[in-house]
Design an enzyme around this catalytic site. Structure first.
Site, PDB file in Angstrom:
ATOM      1  N   GLU A  36     -47.512  39.384  17.487  1.00 15.80           N
ATOM      2  CA  GLU A  36     -47.400  40.680  18.145  1.00 15.80           C
ATOM      3  C   GLU A  36     -47.426  41.791  17.085  1.00 15.80           C
ATOM      4  O   GLU A  36     -48.055  42.834  17.271  1.00 15.80           O
ATOM      5  CB  GLU A  36     -46.092  40.709  18.957  1.00 15.80           C
ATOM      6  CG  GLU A  36     -45.799  41.988  19.706  1.00 15.80           C
ATOM      7  CD  GLU A  36     -46.890  42.374  20.703  1.00 15.80           C
ATOM      8  OE1 GLU A  36     -47.713  41.508  21.061  1.00 15.80           O
ATOM      9  OE2 GLU A  36     -46.934  43.562  21.093  1.00 15.80           O
ATOM     10  N   SER A  83     -29.813  47.058 -19.319  1.00 15.62           N
ATOM     11  CA  SER A  83     -29.359  45.845 -18.645  1.00 15.62           C
ATOM     12  C   SER A  83     -27.867  45.669 -18.884  1.00 15.62           C
ATOM     13  O   SER A  83     -27.264  46.333 -19.735  1.00 15.62           O
ATOM     14  CB  SER A  83     -30.152  44.643 -19.129  1.00 15.62           C
ATOM     15  OG  SER A  83     -30.230  44.655 -20.517  1.00 15.62           O
ATOM     16  N   LYS A 116     -26.611  38.123  -8.697  1.00 14.17           N
ATOM     17  CA  LYS A 116     -27.533  38.603  -9.732  1.00 14.17           C
ATOM     18  C   LYS A 116     -28.906  38.004  -9.457  1.00 14.17           C
ATOM     19  O   LYS A 116     -29.136  36.811  -9.689  1.00 14.17           O
ATOM     20  CB  LYS A 116     -27.046  38.202 -11.117  1.00 14.17           C
ATOM     21  CG  LYS A 116     -27.947  38.762 -12.205  1.00 14.17           C
ATOM     22  CD  LYS A 116     -27.372  38.544 -13.583  1.00 14.17           C
ATOM     23  CE  LYS A 116     -28.170  39.282 -14.646  1.00 14.17           C
ATOM     24  NZ  LYS A 116     -29.608  39.065 -14.585  1.00 14.17           N
ATOM     25  N   LYS A 290     -19.236  45.253 -10.710  1.00 14.17           N
ATOM     26  CA  LYS A 290     -19.297  46.672 -11.072  1.00 14.17           C
ATOM     27  C   LYS A 290     -18.025  47.350 -10.606  1.00 14.17           C
ATOM     28  O   LYS A 290     -17.569  47.099  -9.478  1.00 14.17           O
ATOM     29  CB  LYS A 290     -20.500  47.349 -10.396  1.00 14.17           C
ATOM     30  CG  LYS A 290     -21.841  46.869 -10.931  1.00 14.17           C
ATOM     31  CD  LYS A 290     -23.010  47.401 -10.128  1.00 14.17           C
ATOM     32  CE  LYS A 290     -24.298  46.794 -10.653  1.00 14.17           C
ATOM     33  NZ  LYS A 290     -25.424  47.005  -9.734  1.00 14.17           N
ATOM     34  N   CYS A 411     -41.756  -6.460  -9.442  1.00 13.55           N
ATOM     35  CA  CYS A 411     -42.046  -7.816  -8.971  1.00 13.55           C
ATOM     36  C   CYS A 411     -43.416  -8.332  -9.394  1.00 13.55           C
ATOM     37  O   CYS A 411     -43.740  -9.486  -9.127  1.00 13.55           O
ATOM     38  CB  CYS A 411     -41.906  -7.897  -7.448  1.00 13.55           C
ATOM     39  SG  CYS A 411     -43.299  -7.173  -6.573  1.00 13.55           S
TER      40      CYS A 411
HETATM   41  C1  9MJ Z   1     -29.334  42.065 -10.542  1.00 13.25           C
HETATM   42  N1  9MJ Z   1     -30.212  41.636 -11.422  1.00 13.25           N
HETATM   43  O1  9MJ Z   1     -29.168  41.509  -9.490  1.00 13.25           O
HETATM   44  C2  9MJ Z   1     -27.851  45.014 -11.771  1.00 13.25           C
HETATM   45  N2  9MJ Z   1     -28.544  43.250 -10.837  1.00 13.25           N
HETATM   46  O2  9MJ Z   1     -26.874  47.074 -12.498  1.00 13.25           O
HETATM   47  C3  9MJ Z   1     -27.572  43.782 -10.064  1.00 13.25           C
HETATM   48  N3  9MJ Z   1     -28.704  44.026 -11.907  1.00 13.25           N
HETATM   49  C4  9MJ Z   1     -27.710  46.091 -12.714  1.00 13.25           C
HETATM   50  N4  9MJ Z   1     -27.123  44.890 -10.651  1.00 13.25           N
HETATM   51  C5  9MJ Z   1     -27.000  47.925 -13.567  1.00 13.25           C
HETATM   52  N5  9MJ Z   1     -27.132  43.257  -8.893  1.00 13.25           N
HETATM   53  C6  9MJ Z   1     -27.921  47.434 -14.404  1.00 13.25           C
HETATM   54  C7  9MJ Z   1     -28.385  46.260 -13.866  1.00 13.25           C
END
Ligand code: 9MJ
Length: 669
Positions: A36, A83, A116, A290, A411
């Site tokens: 659909e 990162s 993550k 965080k 075998c």
């Molecule tokens: C990942 N890779 O899932 C951050 N990240 O926050 C999550 N990476 C991140 N947060 C600040 N959930 C810099 C990277």
């Protein structure tokens, strides 16, 4: 269509399609079937083609735009894409929590916690709610402009939902591929003769960095948001509220995200997501913590190149490099030969791995795994570790190719591999120790030799104590051998021995079925018995003879020939005959003529006197067939008491319905 109506329809289709994109990708709850959706999409495409003046860059049809790029242009990130620092041990998490508490001067810190994602970090810029630019992380300061590719990702809204949109909004998140989509993608690559991807992350990276957006559009990329780098409008107070706001604007966010307090909250979350890791739709390599209040995040600031307010708590790696010391072959219960790589021990996903399955010979060739190679080994949860890919640069000069043995390593029987199958098998089904338990259970099963009492537990013990090796040994059992076994009273041992003796008087069809020849089920065994009349005629039959039997095709014929060509199997058959197994033999059956020949019956409900098996046997003995479900091919449905949906279906299809008396009458004629 009048101009007004046309405009209205185009607008309606666009918002309807985006609504379904959202339902599918953001809320994971599709509202309408794919077909659909496709219909709406095609209607919009057609209207836009007929009225080019209506085209608009934020139309869902405009996800795949123009020509391939010569190269990506560079984008300087307004806010660097830093990162997070990693933590592997609990102590490192405890130290992170301590720094946060001290930095904020509080006893307990509230955290936003999330999976993550194991994908690629990207940034998306929305101006007045319209997606205008998307870029990769690059070195954190400068990335590549992949806007055209990101426009093809359907979970990235081209226009944010809701009314008041900030003039400028920069969203951070991750592009990835779901595991089930990855499997499908690799199947397609394989079918097209293309190289497979080693894992979803590599597939996502390769797909995002295509210069031709049309290729990216065919890849099942997804997006999840996890932060905001810049916004011209004021932000909510917490990270969790910020994520909820992004979600309400139509951006997908992790469903597994949560808010917790203190170190124990963090560690509980780590354990919870770790346990759920394998059931998630996508790969993750840890969880992210965080500080929840955005003002607190600001206050903590940055160290070197990473924020102080967050940390990634990583899971043990699920992939690691090691070397292949040998490739051996394992024989499974059904005789399947599986090549297994013997590896230099390596720590993967929390355990030491020394073996990895290579599935089958084709897979070894496809991955080009050789003895001596360095390989990356992957382990996901309880799944058997597998070789994900070979590191060709590290191949030594003396690396050796794997050769599938011609005889079974267990075998010594011949190994067979039909040209159109991936799996090589040991043909010594009746004889091979690896297949013993399976072969014996099948041999004794109700519709084969019907030896009541010879079930799983007993077969297990008899084989493990080396009392039985082949089905012929069943007929050499005596009370002395049985009563010494665990949980075997004299009475039940006696009953089993009686059942064994009774089974000696059988039918050729049951016996042929009991042999467990690959691809020979009960119905085929009956056809074979009827056609050949005697076991020796069947053993002596060539493929051409076998193809004369109704419903026997080349695959079945070949497996019958291979089975009787294996001397080990013939030895067991001779021993069984020596033990006194007997059945009525005759000439090859003349074509039976009865009212049921070639007719297909379906049985349903409880018949007044016959059991279902009895009715089935009677119908089949006279040349009829019994099927499990009602279809256009069904000739008769035999219905007894409490017949259900099968009877209903038969009535709908206008199929003749019989009761037991009518069936018996028919069988007589
Ligand atoms: C990942 N890779 O899932 C951050 N990240 O926050 C999550 N990476 C991140 N947060 C600040 N959930 C810099 C990277």
């Amino acid at each position: 269509m009048a101009a007004d109506a046309l405009l209205e329809r185009v607008a309606a289709l666009r918002s309807e399609i985006e609504r379904h994109n959202q339902a599918y990708y953001v809320h994971d709850q599709p509202i309408i079937p794919d077909a659909e959706y496709d219909r709406l999409f095609r209607e919009l495409q057609q209207l836009e083609a007929e009225h080019p003046e209506l085209s608009s860059p934020d139309s869902p049809t405009q996800r795949v735009g123009g020509a391939p790029l010569a190269e990506f242009s560079q984008v300087t990130h307004g806010v660097p894409m830093l990162s997070l620092n990693n933590a592997f041990a609990e102590e490192e998490v405890a130290a992170f929590d301590r720094r946060c508490r001290e930095g904020l001067g509080v006893e307990v810190v509230d955290y936003a916690v999330e999976p993550k994602f194991d994908g690629l970090a990207i940034t998306l810029i929305y101006e007045n709610g319209i997606f205008t630019c998307g870029a990769t992380r690059g070195d954190g300061y400068t990335g590549e402009d992949v806007t055209l590719n990101l426009r093809t990702v359907r979970s990235i809204p081209l226009r944010l939902s809701g009314t008041a949109q900030p003039e400028h909004l920069e969203v951070r998140g991750e592009v990835l591929i779901f595991r089930r989509d990855f499997e499908k993608l690799n199947q397609q690559q394989r079918a097209a003769g293309l190289k497979e991807f080693a894992n979803p992350r590599n597939a996502a990276a390769g797909s995002l960095r295509q210069l031709d957006p049309k290729i990216t559009a065919q890849r099942p990329l997804r997006f999840f948001a996890y932060g905001v780098a810049a916004s011209s409008a004021p932000l909510p107070e917490t990270h969790a509220a910020l994520m909820a706001q992004l979600h309400s604007r139509g951006l997908p966010v992790a469903e597994e995200a949560a808010a917790v307090s203190g170190l124990s909250g963090l560690l509980d979350y780590y354990a919870r997501i770790g346990a759920a890791r394998d059931s998630l739709a996508y790969d993750i390599d840890g969880v992210v913590y965080k500080v929840n209040r955005l003002a607190d995040q600001q206050k903590l600031g940055f160290v070197a190149r990473a924020p102080r307010f967050g940390i990634a708590h990583k899971f043990p790696a699920q992939e690691a490099l090691t070397t292949v010391e040998a490739i051996e072959v394992q024989v499974g219960r059904t005789g399947a030969l599986t090549p297994v790589a013997r590896l230099a021990p390596v720590f993967v996903g929390g355990v030491t791995v020394t073996n990895a399955t290579l599935h089958n010979e084709d897979e070894v060739r496809r991955k080009d795994v050789r003895i001596g190679d360095t390989v990356s080994v992957r382990r996901a949860g309880d799944v058997i570790p597998e070789v994900a890919a070979v590191v060709l640069e590290k191949r030594p000069g003396n690396a050796r190719e794997f050769v599938m043995p011609a005889t079974c390593p267990v075998c010594g029987s011949q190994v067979e591999k039909p040209a159109d199958e991936a799996i090589a098998r040991c043909s010594g089904g009746l004889y091979c120790p690896a297949q013993r338990k399976q072969a014996l259970l099948h041999f004794a099963s109700r519709r084969a030799m019907d030896i009541e009492g010879l079930g799983d537990k007993l077969v297990e013990q008899l084989v493990d104590h080396d009392i039985i090796k082949t089905p012929a040994d069943i007929y050499r059992l005596d009370l002395g051998k049985l009563v010494n076994l665990e949980r075997m009273a004299e009475k039940s041992a006696g009953n089993i021995l009686v059942a064994i003796v009774q089974s000696k008087q059988t039918t050729l069809a049951r016996f042929v079925y009991a042999l467990g020849i690959r691809n020979v089920g009960e119905a085929t065994a009956k056809d074979l018995a009827r056609h050949f009349g005697s076991l020796d005629a069947l053993i002596g039959a060539g493929e051409a003879d076998l193809l004369q039997v109704s419903d026997v095709g080349p695959v079945v014929a070949a497996s019958i020939v291979r089975f009787f060509a294996e001397p080990h199997n013939l030895e067991v058959i001779a021993a069984l005959r020596g033990a006194g197994l007997a059945w009525q033999e005759g000439e090859a059956a003349a074509v039976v003529s009865s009212a049921v020949v070639g007719k297909t019956f379906v049985l349903t409900g409880t018949l007044p006197t016959l059991s279902r098996d009895q009715a089935k046997d009677m119908i089949e003995a006279l040349g009829g067939k019994v099927a499990g479900s009602v279809s256009g091919k069904t000739d008769y449905v035999v219905a007894g008491a409490a017949a259900g949906s099968k009877l209903e279906k038969a009535q709908q299809l206008g199929i003749s319905i019989l009761d037991e008396a009518q069936l018996l009458e028919m069988l007589k004629t």
